[in-house]
Design a protein around this motif. Structure first.
Motif, PDB file in Angstrom:
ATOM      1  N   PHE A  50      19.347 120.190 -50.888  1.00 57.42           N
ATOM      2  CA  PHE A  50      18.657 119.622 -49.661  1.00 57.42           C
ATOM      3  C   PHE A  50      17.405 120.685 -49.263  1.00 57.42           C
ATOM      4  CE2 PHE A  50      18.516 120.114 -44.872  1.00 57.42           C
ATOM      5  CZ  PHE A  50      17.817 118.773 -44.679  1.00 57.42           C
ATOM      6  N   ALA A  51      17.487 121.942 -49.109  1.00 54.89           N
ATOM      7  CA  ALA A  51      16.507 122.781 -48.513  1.00 54.89           C
ATOM      8  C   ALA A  51      15.293 122.999 -49.404  1.00 54.89           C
ATOM      9  CB  ALA A  51      16.860 124.342 -48.237  1.00 54.89           C
ATOM     10  N   ASP A  52      15.472 122.667 -51.025  1.00 58.45           N
ATOM     11  CA  ASP A  52      14.207 122.618 -51.680  1.00 58.45           C
ATOM     12  C   ASP A  52      13.890 121.052 -51.948  1.00 58.45           C
ATOM     13  OD1 ASP A  52      12.674 124.149 -54.387  1.00 58.45           O
ATOM     14  OD2 ASP A  52      13.779 121.817 -55.344  1.00 58.45           O
ATOM     15  N   ALA A  53      14.628 120.588 -51.595  1.00 59.97           N
ATOM     16  CA  ALA A  53      14.143 119.001 -51.003  1.00 59.97           C
ATOM     17  C   ALA A  53      12.882 119.049 -50.114  1.00 59.97           C
ATOM     18  CB  ALA A  53      15.069 117.695 -50.809  1.00 59.97           C
ATOM     19  N   VAL A  54      13.692 119.596 -48.763  1.00 59.07           N
ATOM     20  CA  VAL A  54      13.221 119.986 -47.507  1.00 59.07           C
ATOM     21  C   VAL A  54      11.681 119.972 -47.900  1.00 59.07           C
ATOM     22  CG1 VAL A  54      12.575 120.170 -45.450  1.00 59.07           C
ATOM     23  CG2 VAL A  54      14.524 118.946 -46.336  1.00 59.07           C
TER      24      VAL A  54
ATOM     25  N   ASP B  35      18.953 119.723 -59.938  1.00 60.81           N
ATOM     26  CA  ASP B  35      19.319 118.618 -61.237  1.00 60.81           C
ATOM     27  C   ASP B  35      18.836 117.952 -58.933  1.00 60.81           C
ATOM     28  OD1 ASP B  35      19.125 119.042 -63.199  1.00 60.81           O
ATOM     29  OD2 ASP B  35      21.378 119.856 -63.097  1.00 60.81           O
ATOM     30  N   PRO B  36      19.119 116.423 -59.568  1.00 59.11           N
ATOM     31  CA  PRO B  36      18.999 115.734 -58.028  1.00 59.11           C
ATOM     32  C   PRO B  36      20.239 115.012 -57.673  1.00 59.11           C
ATOM     33  CG  PRO B  36      17.572 114.153 -60.590  1.00 59.11           C
ATOM     34  CD  PRO B  36      18.153 115.747 -61.045  1.00 59.11           C
ATOM     35  N   PRO B  37      20.483 114.986 -56.664  1.00 58.01           N
ATOM     36  CA  PRO B  37      21.826 115.031 -56.227  1.00 58.01           C
ATOM     37  C   PRO B  37      23.013 113.802 -57.088  1.00 58.01           C
ATOM     38  CG  PRO B  37      20.283 114.503 -54.587  1.00 58.01           C
ATOM     39  CD  PRO B  37      19.228 115.039 -55.526  1.00 58.01           C
ATOM     40  N   PRO B  38      23.761 113.716 -56.472  1.00 60.52           N
ATOM     41  CA  PRO B  38      24.357 111.683 -56.980  1.00 60.52           C
ATOM     42  C   PRO B  38      23.898 110.869 -55.722  1.00 60.52           C
ATOM     43  CG  PRO B  38      26.392 113.513 -57.022  1.00 60.52           C
ATOM     44  CD  PRO B  38      24.830 114.858 -56.126  1.00 60.52           C
ATOM     45  N   SER B  39      22.844 109.698 -56.721  1.00 62.72           N
ATOM     46  CA  SER B  39      22.452 108.561 -55.403  1.00 62.72           C
ATOM     47  C   SER B  39      23.031 108.185 -54.828  1.00 62.72           C
ATOM     48  CB  SER B  39      21.771 107.982 -56.808  1.00 62.72           C
ATOM     49  OG  SER B  39      20.851 106.788 -56.432  1.00 62.72           O
ATOM     50  N   VAL B  40      22.807 108.260 -53.415  1.00 66.14           N
ATOM     51  CA  VAL B  40      23.454 106.971 -52.810  1.00 66.14           C
ATOM     52  C   VAL B  40      22.039 106.153 -52.212  1.00 66.14           C
ATOM     53  CG1 VAL B  40      25.199 107.167 -50.664  1.00 66.14           C
ATOM     54  CG2 VAL B  40      25.308 108.803 -52.941  1.00 66.14           C
ATOM     55  N   THR B  41      21.195 106.860 -51.608  1.00 70.46           N
ATOM     56  CA  THR B  41      20.271 105.919 -51.204  1.00 70.46           C
ATOM     57  C   THR B  41      19.055 106.144 -51.807  1.00 70.46           C
ATOM     58  OG1 THR B  41      19.559 108.284 -49.836  1.00 70.46           O
ATOM     59  CG2 THR B  41      21.678 107.276 -48.274  1.00 70.46           C
ATOM     60  N   GLY B  42      19.075 107.787 -52.974  1.00 70.96           N
ATOM     61  CA  GLY B  42      17.716 107.637 -52.778  1.00 70.96           C
ATOM     62  C   GLY B  42      16.679 108.126 -53.209  1.00 70.96           C
ATOM     63  N   MET B  43      17.173 108.879 -51.602  1.00 70.51           N
ATOM     64  CA  MET B  43      16.432 109.964 -50.719  1.00 70.51           C
ATOM     65  C   MET B  43      16.771 110.588 -51.042  1.00 70.51           C
ATOM     66  SD  MET B  43      15.468 108.024 -47.210  1.00 70.51           S
ATOM     67  CE  MET B  43      16.522 107.267 -46.747  1.00 70.51           C
TER      68      MET B  43
ATOM     69  N   THR C  99      16.665 113.885 -50.016  1.00 71.64           N
ATOM     70  CA  THR C  99      17.682 114.491 -48.612  1.00 71.64           C
ATOM     71  C   THR C  99      18.786 114.750 -48.215  1.00 71.64           C
ATOM     72  OG1 THR C  99      15.861 113.882 -47.523  1.00 71.64           O
ATOM     73  CG2 THR C  99      15.343 115.249 -48.325  1.00 71.64           C
ATOM     74  N   ILE C 100      18.949 113.085 -48.131  1.00 72.59           N
ATOM     75  CA  ILE C 100      20.115 112.988 -47.286  1.00 72.59           C
ATOM     76  C   ILE C 100      21.640 112.745 -48.732  1.00 72.59           C
ATOM     77  CG2 ILE C 100      21.094 110.253 -46.910  1.00 72.59           C
ATOM     78  CD1 ILE C 100      19.173 110.068 -45.421  1.00 72.59           C
ATOM     79  N   ASP C 101      21.068 112.398 -49.732  1.00 71.49           N
ATOM     80  CA  ASP C 101      21.671 112.541 -50.542  1.00 71.49           C
ATOM     81  C   ASP C 101      22.236 113.578 -50.975  1.00 71.49           C
ATOM     82  OD1 ASP C 101      22.106 109.617 -51.402  1.00 71.49           O
ATOM     83  OD2 ASP C 101      20.213 109.811 -52.816  1.00 71.49           O
TER      84      ASP C 101
ATOM     85  N   GLN D 162      25.419 119.584 -51.314  1.00 74.66           N
ATOM     86  CA  GLN D 162      24.579 120.369 -51.841  1.00 74.66           C
ATOM     87  C   GLN D 162      23.387 120.917 -51.247  1.00 74.66           C
ATOM     88  OE1 GLN D 162      23.683 118.562 -55.114  1.00 74.66           O
ATOM     89  NE2 GLN D 162      25.633 118.008 -56.370  1.00 74.66           N
ATOM     90  N   PHE D 163      23.014 121.843 -50.166  1.00 71.59           N
ATOM     91  CA  PHE D 163      22.305 122.183 -49.159  1.00 71.59           C
ATOM     92  C   PHE D 163      21.500 123.158 -49.998  1.00 71.59           C
ATOM     93  CE2 PHE D 163      26.961 122.346 -47.469  1.00 71.59           C
ATOM     94  CZ  PHE D 163      26.431 121.195 -46.766  1.00 71.59           C
TER      95      PHE D 163
END
Length: 334
Positions: free
Chosen positions: A194-198, A172-180, A182-184, A190-191
């Motif tokens: 992050f790895a999946d987003a990269v 699931d998408p991470p909690p939105s802070v910047t909308g990006m 990887t950063i969120d 949620q590493f």
């Protein structure tokens, strides 16, 4: 100087709103036909209600006045395709485009400067010719073809990379802070996300970086060659200064201003010009949104995207002017 630039930027943005509004208004096509079903479009009452709802029954000058007044209130209108405020749509799609454009630009700048300087220092050699062929091939390749080729090779044949999207279905998408994502994902700890987003960023970032490198390194090479013939460079060589000092302190510094200007313009172009790449790899970014808006004649969305890109160009030009004044103070007094 900054106040003067800001004043010019505001006038420029106003002029852009006039031009884009007029261009969008004269585009052939009927927004009602593009958004209503054939049965609804054939009903005069429904068609009139649609035009009344979106202000299309008003004179052009009234429509522009309403549009401009709404912009000043921070209201970009309602998207006809999503039925949401255009500003809300942009807040969703812009971070996705930033997430591929920023790393692509950073990678492209590093590679282009390295290859461009190397090519200029070895002008006429086999390495120089090889870099020039690589650059020419990149410039000659249509972006959509390169995207299709990369998608076929790395997804269909090798199976190394995903075919599109920002995350796998398992996450699931991470909690939105910047909308990006990887950063969120990092902010949320949620590493695995992050790895999946990269992993999903590799293909679009690689394509955009390759396209940008091809254009930028040719400009870096030309800028370096132009500076190499200068008297101060010959004087530095005659003094016996180390080669590294001559290249990075004299050559690169003298050629930095035009490179900075072109890099700024390319980054702005990258944000608005990745339409075909985003479409091919199903990346839910600004280019994809603009493409769907154009197909459905969603006027408010088209104007919103155009205004955002114009603001990006204006802001980047302002930043480039300020940086140029810092690098060469004589420009600030010109």
């Amino acid at each position: 100087m900054i106040a003067k630039r800001l004043g010019s930027a505001l006038i420029l943005l106003w002029g852009i709103t006039v031009i884009t509004f007029l261009l969008v208004s004269v585009v052939p096509g009927d927004p009602a036909a593009a958004n209503l079903s054939p049965q609804a479009y054939d009903d005069p009452e429904i068609r009139e209600a649609f035009e009344r709802k979106w202000g299309l029954d008003q004179p052009l000058i009234v429509q522009y006045g309403t549009y401009l007044a709404n912009i000043l209130r921070g209201d970009l209108g309602i998207s006809q395709q999503t039925n949401r405020p255009v500003l809300q749509d942009l807040q969703q799609y812009i971070p996705a485009t930033f997430e591929i454009a920023i790393p692509a630009m950073i990678i492209a700048v590093v590679i282009a400067i390295g290859l461009g300087v190397y090519s200029a220092l070895r002008k006429g050699t086999a390495a120089d010719n090889g870099i020039r062929v690589f650059s020419l091939a990149g410039l000659s390749t249509p972006p959509f073809w390169l995207a299709l080729l990369a998608l076929y090779l790395f997804f269909y044949v090798l199976g190394w990379l995903p075919s599109g999207g920002r995350l796998s279905n398992d996450f699931d998408p991470p909690p939105s802070v910047t909308g990006m994502y990887t950063i969120d994902a990092l902010l949320a700890g949620q590493f695995n996300v992050f790895a999946d987003a990269v992993w999903h960023l590799v293909l679009p970032v690689g394509i955009l970086a390759l396209l940008t490198v091809s254009a930028l390194l040719r400009f870096v090479r030309s800028a370096m060659l132009e500076v190499m013939d200068s008297d101060f460079v010959r004087s530095a060589v005659a003094k016996g200064l180390p080669r590294r000092t001559i290249v990075w302190r004299h050559l690169f510094k003298a050629g930095l201003l035009p490179i900075l200007t072109v890099t700024g313009l390319m980054f702005a172009s990258l944000l608005g010009g990745a339409v075909l790449v985003e479409q091919v790899i199903s990346w839910p970014g600004l280019g994809n949104y603009a493409y769907r808006s154009a197909l459905s004649l969603d006027l408010q969305s088209i104007l919103g995207v155009t205004l955002f890109i114009a603001i990006v160009y204006t802001v980047i030009n302002l930043i480039v002017d300020v940086l140029a004044g810092i690098i060469d103070p004589r420009i600030g007094h010109a």
